[in-house]
Design a protein around this motif. Structure first.
Motif, short mmCIF file in Angstrom:
data_model
loop_
_atom_site.label_atom_id
_atom_site.label_comp_id
_atom_site.label_asym_id
_atom_site.label_seq_id
_atom_site.Cartn_x
_atom_site.Cartn_y
_atom_site.Cartn_z
N VAL A 1 0.86 -1.18 0.00
CA VAL A 1 0.00 0.00 0.00
C VAL A 1 0.90 1.24 0.00
O VAL A 1 2.07 1.17 0.36
CB VAL A 1 -0.94 0.03 1.22
N SER A 2 0.33 2.35 -0.39
CA SER A 2 1.08 3.59 -0.45
C SER A 2 0.44 4.62 0.47
O SER A 2 -0.77 4.86 0.41
CB SER A 2 1.11 4.13 -1.89
N THR A 3 1.25 5.19 1.35
CA THR A 3 0.79 6.23 2.27
C THR A 3 1.32 7.57 1.78
O THR A 3 2.49 7.69 1.41
CB THR A 3 1.30 5.97 3.70
N VAL A 4 0.46 8.58 1.78
CA VAL A 4 0.87 9.90 1.30
C VAL A 4 1.11 10.83 2.48
O VAL A 4 0.35 10.85 3.45
CB VAL A 4 -0.18 10.50 0.33
N TYR A 5 2.19 11.59 2.41
CA TYR A 5 2.53 12.62 3.38
C TYR A 5 2.69 13.95 2.63
O TYR A 5 2.94 13.96 1.42
CB TYR A 5 3.82 12.28 4.12
N TYR A 6 2.55 15.03 3.36
CA TYR A 6 2.64 16.35 2.73
C TYR A 6 3.82 17.12 3.31
O TYR A 6 4.01 17.18 4.53
CB TYR A 6 1.33 17.13 2.94
N ASP A 7 4.59 17.71 2.40
CA ASP A 7 5.77 18.45 2.80
C ASP A 7 5.38 19.83 3.35
O ASP A 7 4.23 20.26 3.23
CB ASP A 7 6.70 18.60 1.60
N ASN A 8 6.36 20.51 3.94
CA ASN A 8 6.16 21.85 4.50
C ASN A 8 7.10 22.86 3.86
O ASN A 8 8.16 22.50 3.34
CB ASN A 8 6.43 21.84 6.01
N ILE A 9 6.71 24.11 3.91
CA ILE A 9 7.60 25.23 3.66
C ILE A 9 7.76 25.97 4.99
O ILE A 9 6.79 26.19 5.71
CB ILE A 9 7.04 26.19 2.60
N VAL A 10 9.01 26.30 5.33
CA VAL A 10 9.27 26.96 6.61
C VAL A 10 9.86 28.34 6.34
O VAL A 10 10.92 28.46 5.72
CB VAL A 10 10.22 26.14 7.50
#
Length: 264
Positions: free
Chosen positions: A174-183
């Motif tokens: 299965v594939s889990t999606v994560y979201y990146d950040n801008i700091v």
């Protein structure tokens, strides 16, 4: 499943599943082999950091594993954790190749990282809290050489996706999606802006091992401490669910000059 994302977790079973053997006073250490093992070792297929040998200690990229004292005697790697002594047959150890046999009789093949800076980042590694979908604002006042410095950190979630492939309990990939950040980091002295920049994870690509950036997210930038000459921040990057993380030092002078380097 992408092997590099789970290799360090598998290593836990490989190392701590080994059979304990009795202590011998006749162990004569191979000093030359121990010297060859010094440095940062990566999974040969994915270039994901696995372990680092420094002095007489091995540190693991998996922060759940306790660092282990080690020796190389004849053709065996011997690890010591508390009262446990475990031994692994070394198949090959050269300047850039390390192969040994696991407890499950698998051949583990590692390659040494040619870079120098990322080596220190595994030592005493602590897990990074992964910021996901949370907008974080920090407003901090510090003093450098009697100058009042006002530091603002703003962590903003993005829509940029990072996919991590894993297996579920039924053995289905299965594939889990994560979201990146801008700091955003902005620093003022009174009304004078000393520094301001929106950081993305790509800004730190030169300070972490190859192939790490594509699978990681920029979790945070934290103000760590001040010195008489500077303010020290750390950028925190992590591979979700991978137990692999890196911190990159960011040192800013009161004039607003920023110097970025791998963690020491």
């Amino acid at each position: 499943m992408k092997k590099g994302l789970v290799f360090v977790s598998v290593l836990a079973a490989v190392l701590f599943g080994a059979c304990s053997v009795g202590t011998s006073n006749d162990d004569r250490e191979d000093a030359e082999a121990k010297k060859l093992l010094q440095g940062l070792w990566l999974d040969s297929e994915t270039s994901v950091p696995i372990l680092k040998a420094q002095g007489d200690t091995i540190y693991y990229a998996d922060s759940t594993l306790v660092p282990a004292k080690f020796k190389i005697v004849d053709d065996s790697l011997i690890l010591y954790v508390a009262d446990q002594r475990s031994s692994y047959h070394v198949v090959e150890l050269k300047e850039h190749i390390f192969k040994f046999i696991s407890q499950s009789q698998d051949t583990i093949r590692l390659v040494k990282d040619d870079g120098e800076e990322p080596i220190a980042s595994i030592k005493e590694n602590q897990p990074i809290a992964l910021n996901q979908g949370v907008h974080i604002k920090r407003d901090t006042v510090v003093y450098v050489s009697n100058e009042k410095i006002h530091s603002y950190v703003n962590v903003s979630p993005t829509t940029y996706k990072v996919y991590i492939n894993t297996y579920n309990q039924d053995g289905v990939e299965v594939s889990t999606v994560y979201y990146d950040n801008i700091v955003n980091l902005t620093v003022y002295s009174g009304n004078r802006r000393l520094y301001g920049k929106d950081f993305k994870k790509q800004d730190f690509a030169s300070y972490v091992p190859n192939d790490f950036i594509s699978n990681s997210i920029l979790s945070d930038i934290e103000l760590i401490k001040t010195t008489p000459q500077s303010v020290l921040y750390q950028a925190c990057l992590a591979i979700p669910d991978g137990n692999v993380s890196f911190r990159v030092n960011m040192e800013m002078t009161p004039s607003g000059k920023m110097t970025i380097s791998s963690e020491k």
